[in-house]
Design a protein around this motif. Structure first.
Motif, PDB file in Angstrom:
ATOM      1  N   VAL A  64       0.870  -1.177   0.000  1.00  0.00           N
ATOM      2  CA  VAL A  64       0.000   0.000   0.000  1.00  0.00           C
ATOM      3  C   VAL A  64       0.905   1.225   0.000  1.00  0.00           C
ATOM      4  N   ARG A  65       0.711   2.069  -0.994  1.00  0.00           N
ATOM      5  CA  ARG A  65       1.545   3.259  -1.147  1.00  0.00           C
ATOM      6  C   ARG A  65       0.675   4.509  -1.260  1.00  0.00           C
ATOM      7  N   PRO A  66       1.262   5.671  -0.935  1.00  0.00           N
ATOM      8  CA  PRO A  66       0.507   6.915  -1.048  1.00  0.00           C
ATOM      9  C   PRO A  66       0.208   7.266  -2.503  1.00  0.00           C
ATOM     10  N   ARG A  67      -0.772   8.117  -2.697  1.00  0.00           N
ATOM     11  CA  ARG A  67      -1.031   8.727  -3.993  1.00  0.00           C
ATOM     12  C   ARG A  67      -0.278  10.054  -4.012  1.00  0.00           C
ATOM     13  N   SER A  68       0.512  10.278  -5.028  1.00  0.00           N
ATOM     14  CA  SER A  68       1.367  11.459  -5.070  1.00  0.00           C
ATOM     15  C   SER A  68       0.563  12.757  -5.068  1.00  0.00           C
ATOM     16  N   THR A  81       4.022   3.488   5.217  1.00  0.00           N
ATOM     17  CA  THR A  81       4.339   3.261   3.814  1.00  0.00           C
ATOM     18  C   THR A  81       5.693   2.607   3.613  1.00  0.00           C
ATOM     19  N   PRO A  82       5.836   1.621   2.740  1.00  0.00           N
ATOM     20  CA  PRO A  82       4.679   0.940   2.167  1.00  0.00           C
ATOM     21  C   PRO A  82       4.086  -0.038   3.163  1.00  0.00           C
ATOM     22  N   GLY A  83       2.787  -0.037   3.244  1.00  0.00           N
ATOM     23  CA  GLY A  83       2.094  -1.033   4.065  1.00  0.00           C
ATOM     24  C   GLY A  83       2.168  -2.375   3.353  1.00  0.00           C
ATOM     25  N   THR A  84       2.404  -3.421   4.084  1.00  0.00           N
ATOM     26  CA  THR A  84       2.550  -4.746   3.493  1.00  0.00           C
ATOM     27  C   THR A  84       1.312  -5.593   3.745  1.00  0.00           C
TER      28      THR A  84
END
Length: 147
Positions: A64-68, A81-84
């Motif tokens: 899971v990553r942020p949206r820029s 981040t990153p969530g696994t």
């Protein structure tokens, strides 16, 4: 190609499943499955449901990553981040958002809140030893190059 099974959880029939927003995108956008609008205050974090669960084969993880755009425009990012997401997890995918901006941020049902990137994991074996080889860097860590 790997097949990833996705299960829409009850009450989320109106939300899209994760989707790539362009042909060459790495990440699949994730949508907020909130029942009512939420207001995230600066400096606070919140757990946001997505309304679905995954089944991935062994050797694959989802990150899971942020949206820029959210990060740049509003200071909204994924806290861990990153969530696994491990291949054996079967619960609802939820996103920990944190607000690093200065103005209250509204999260509405169906908002794109993060992205999911799938990664292949190597198979490794950890071997305990008494010594490890030296390198020019050695034990130099955080900021050791002066940059």
């Amino acid at each position: 190609m790997y097949q990833i099974k996705i299960k829409r959880l009850p009450g989320n029939e109106d939300l899209p499943t994760p989707k790539k927003m362009s042909e060459y995108a790495s990440g699949y956008d994730l949508f907020a499955s909130v029942k009512e609008n939420l207001f995230l205050q600066p400096g606070k974090s919140i757990l946001i449901p997505t309304g679905f669960a995954l089944e991935m084969p062994a050797g694959i993880e989802a990150q899971v990553r942020p949206r820029s755009g959210l990060a740049l425009k509003h200071g909204i990012t994924v806290l861990n981040t990153p969530g696994t997401i491990d291949a054996d997890y079967r619960g609802e995918i939820k996103i920990i958002l944190i607000h690093l901006g200065t103005e209250e941020f509204e999260i509405k049902r169906g908002d794109r809140i993060a992205q999911l990137v799938f990664m292949k994991l190597p198979t490794v074996e950890l071997i305990e030893v008494e010594e490890i080889n030296e390198t020019p860097r050695g034990i130099g860590g955080f900021g050791h190059t002066g940059q």
